[in-house]
Design a protein around this motif. Structure first.
Motif, PDB file in Angstrom:
ATOM      1  N   LEU A 150       0.838  -1.209   0.000  1.00 47.68           N
ATOM      2  CA  LEU A 150       0.000   0.000   0.000  1.00 47.68           C
ATOM      3  C   LEU A 150       0.866   1.249   0.000  1.00 47.68           C
ATOM      4  N   ASP A 151       0.366   2.295  -0.651  1.00 49.37           N
ATOM      5  CA  ASP A 151       1.095   3.555  -0.556  1.00 49.37           C
ATOM      6  C   ASP A 151       0.763   4.213   0.787  1.00 49.37           C
ATOM      7  N   ALA A 152       1.592   5.135   1.197  1.00 48.93           N
ATOM      8  CA  ALA A 152       1.472   5.759   2.517  1.00 48.93           C
ATOM      9  C   ALA A 152       0.105   6.416   2.716  1.00 48.93           C
ATOM     10  N   LEU A 153      -0.400   7.102   1.720  1.00 48.49           N
ATOM     11  CA  LEU A 153      -1.700   7.758   1.880  1.00 48.49           C
ATOM     12  C   LEU A 153      -2.797   6.738   2.179  1.00 48.49           C
ATOM     13  N   ALA A 154      -2.779   5.601   1.524  1.00 43.71           N
ATOM     14  CA  ALA A 154      -3.778   4.554   1.799  1.00 43.71           C
ATOM     15  C   ALA A 154      -3.632   4.019   3.220  1.00 43.71           C
ATOM     16  N   ILE A 155      -2.403   3.855   3.683  1.00 40.75           N
ATOM     17  CA  ILE A 155      -2.158   3.388   5.052  1.00 40.75           C
ATOM     18  C   ILE A 155      -2.706   4.402   6.053  1.00 40.75           C
ATOM     19  N   ILE A 156      -2.427   5.662   5.826  1.00 44.03           N
ATOM     20  CA  ILE A 156      -2.889   6.725   6.733  1.00 44.03           C
ATOM     21  C   ILE A 156      -4.411   6.790   6.747  1.00 44.03           C
ATOM     22  N   ARG A 157      -5.020   6.783   5.574  1.00 42.19           N
ATOM     23  CA  ARG A 157      -6.494   6.824   5.499  1.00 42.19           C
ATOM     24  C   ARG A 157      -7.117   5.620   6.201  1.00 42.19           C
ATOM     25  N   HIS A 158      -6.543   4.439   5.956  1.00 42.57           N
ATOM     26  CA  HIS A 158      -7.065   3.228   6.591  1.00 42.57           C
ATOM     27  C   HIS A 158      -6.986   3.327   8.111  1.00 42.57           C
ATOM     28  N   HIS A 159      -5.857   3.756   8.633  1.00 37.80           N
ATOM     29  CA  HIS A 159      -5.700   3.829  10.084  1.00 37.80           C
ATOM     30  C   HIS A 159      -6.568   4.927  10.690  1.00 37.80           C
ATOM     31  N   ASN A 160      -6.720   6.039   9.995  1.00 41.84           N
ATOM     32  CA  ASN A 160      -7.645   7.064  10.497  1.00 41.84           C
ATOM     33  C   ASN A 160      -9.049   6.475  10.625  1.00 41.84           C
ATOM     34  N   LEU A 161      -9.481   5.755   9.615  1.00 40.23           N
ATOM     35  CA  LEU A 161     -10.819   5.146   9.642  1.00 40.23           C
ATOM     36  C   LEU A 161     -10.922   4.077  10.722  1.00 40.23           C
ATOM     37  N   THR A 162      -9.924   3.217  10.821  1.00 37.95           N
ATOM     38  CA  THR A 162      -9.946   2.111  11.774  1.00 37.95           C
ATOM     39  C   THR A 162      -9.892   2.589  13.221  1.00 37.95           C
ATOM     40  N   LEU A 163      -9.052   3.571  13.498  1.00 34.90           N
ATOM     41  CA  LEU A 163      -8.876   4.044  14.878  1.00 34.90           C
ATOM     42  C   LEU A 163     -10.004   4.975  15.324  1.00 34.90           C
ATOM     43  N   SER A 164     -10.634   5.651  14.376  1.00 31.17           N
ATOM     44  CA  SER A 164     -11.683   6.616  14.702  1.00 31.17           C
ATOM     45  C   SER A 164     -12.885   5.915  15.332  1.00 31.17           C
ATOM     46  N   GLY A 165     -13.276   6.403  16.487  1.00 29.81           N
ATOM     47  CA  GLY A 165     -14.424   5.818  17.180  1.00 29.81           C
ATOM     48  C   GLY A 165     -13.998   5.012  18.379  1.00 29.81           C
ATOM     49  N   PRO A 166     -13.643   3.740  18.181  1.00 27.17           N
ATOM     50  CA  PRO A 166     -13.330   2.926  19.355  1.00 27.17           C
ATOM     51  C   PRO A 166     -12.020   3.295  20.055  1.00 27.17           C
ATOM     52  N   PHE A 167     -11.080   3.869  19.313  1.00 30.76           N
ATOM     53  CA  PHE A 167      -9.765   4.132  19.909  1.00 30.76           C
ATOM     54  C   PHE A 167      -9.395   5.603  19.962  1.00 30.76           C
ATOM     55  N   ALA A 168      -9.949   6.418  19.092  1.00 28.09           N
ATOM     56  CA  ALA A 168      -9.527   7.817  19.026  1.00 28.09           C
ATOM     57  C   ALA A 168     -10.605   8.681  18.384  1.00 28.09           C
ATOM     58  N   ARG A 169     -10.470   9.958  18.670  1.00 29.49           N
ATOM     59  CA  ARG A 169     -11.274  10.972  17.987  1.00 29.49           C
ATOM     60  C   ARG A 169     -10.334  11.644  16.997  1.00 29.49           C
ATOM     61  N   LEU A 170     -10.745  11.736  15.735  1.00 30.76           N
ATOM     62  CA  LEU A 170      -9.911  12.368  14.715  1.00 30.76           C
ATOM     63  C   LEU A 170     -10.125  13.867  14.706  1.00 30.76           C
ATOM     64  N   VAL A 171      -9.017  14.603  14.640  1.00 28.20           N
ATOM     65  CA  VAL A 171      -9.072  16.062  14.555  1.00 28.20           C
ATOM     66  C   VAL A 171      -7.969  16.505  13.606  1.00 28.20           C
ATOM     67  N   LYS A 172      -8.248  17.481  12.763  1.00 22.60           N
ATOM     68  CA  LYS A 172      -7.214  18.049  11.895  1.00 22.60           C
ATOM     69  C   LYS A 172      -6.298  18.945  12.739  1.00 22.60           C
ATOM     70  N   ALA A 173      -5.033  19.026  12.355  1.00 25.07           N
ATOM     71  CA  ALA A 173      -4.055  19.810  13.109  1.00 25.07           C
ATOM     72  C   ALA A 173      -4.523  21.247  13.352  1.00 25.07           C
ATOM     73  N   ALA A 174      -5.094  21.863  12.324  1.00 26.38           N
ATOM     74  CA  ALA A 174      -5.535  23.261  12.452  1.00 26.38           C
ATOM     75  C   ALA A 174      -6.651  23.430  13.474  1.00 26.38           C
ATOM     76  N   GLU A 175      -7.342  22.340  13.818  1.00 23.15           N
ATOM     77  CA  GLU A 175      -8.488  22.425  14.725  1.00 23.15           C
ATOM     78  C   GLU A 175      -8.155  21.976  16.152  1.00 23.15           C
ATOM     79  N   VAL A 176      -6.923  21.540  16.394  1.00 23.39           N
ATOM     80  CA  VAL A 176      -6.545  21.087  17.735  1.00 23.39           C
ATOM     81  C   VAL A 176      -6.419  22.291  18.651  1.00 23.39           C
ATOM     82  N   SER A 177      -7.061  22.185  19.814  1.00 19.83           N
ATOM     83  CA  SER A 177      -6.872  23.215  20.838  1.00 19.83           C
ATOM     84  C   SER A 177      -6.521  22.513  22.134  1.00 19.83           C
ATOM     85  N   PHE A 178      -5.636  23.124  22.882  1.00 23.04           N
ATOM     86  CA  PHE A 178      -5.201  22.554  24.152  1.00 23.04           C
ATOM     87  C   PHE A 178      -5.840  23.328  25.296  1.00 23.04           C
TER      88      PHE A 178
END
Length: 178
Positions: A150-178
């Motif tokens: 797989l190319d890197a973009l496919a790996i990243i997209r797959h892991h974002n989809l797989t981890l989102s929900g049960p393991f993590a909340r996805l947020v874009k870098a520009a939207e992260v607030s501490f």
């Protein structure tokens, strides 16, 4: 359950050998820029910053003390203020004191960035969720290299989809607030 409010930034394996190696991470410059922006925002809000380094065996490109093992020189981590630590397994929790440091700092949420998506980022997000942390995976601030399958973009997209929900909340870098 961990403290509801405090968060920390966790930067995984942004090391010279992985970033500058023969196979470059996907969108390497953008990755470094986004992580440095997150470091600046974390500092401005006095959010703790943790940076993991993978410590490989003697003779490997990431052997402790080698140039390749060092964090990338353009990464804005400050060893005098931030907690740098070594690991020798994919999860930042396995065989490290990370959980102790997070507990001592009353951290309940981890904002995760770095490399490599399908190994250390994935393992750390899953372990953190199992330990009861709220995990924020910065969907556009983790990366890896192309593989034969797989190319890197496919790996990243797959892991974002797989981890989102049960393991993590996805947020874009520009939207992260501490």
């Amino acid at each position: 359950m961990h403290a509801p409010k405090k968060s920390a930034l966790l930067i995984i394996d942004m090391q010279v050998a992985l970033y500058e190696g023969p196979d470059k991470p996907w969108q390497a410059e953008l990755l470094l820029t986004r992580i440095n922006q997150l470091i600046a925002r974390a500092r401005a809000s006095e959010t703790p910053i943790f940076a993991a380094r993978f410590a490989g065996p003697e003779g490997s490109p990431v052997a402790p003390g080698s140039t390749g093992w060092s964090l990338h020189p353009r990464l804005a981590v400050d060893p005098a203020r931030d907690r740098l630590f070594d690991k020798n397994r994919p999860s930042c929790f396995a065989g490290t004191r990370l959980e102790d440091w997070l507990r001592d700092a009353s951290i309940g949420e981890l904002v995760v960035v770095g490399m490599k998506t399908q190994y250390c980022v994935d393992s750390t997000c899953r372990a953190a969720a199992e330990l009861g942390y709220r995990v924020v995976l910065v969907e556009d601030a983790h990366s890896c290299m192309d593989t034969p399958a797989l190319d890197a973009l496919a790996i990243i997209r797959h892991h974002n989809l797989t981890l989102s929900g049960p393991f993590a909340r996805l947020v874009k870098a520009a939207e992260v607030s501490f």
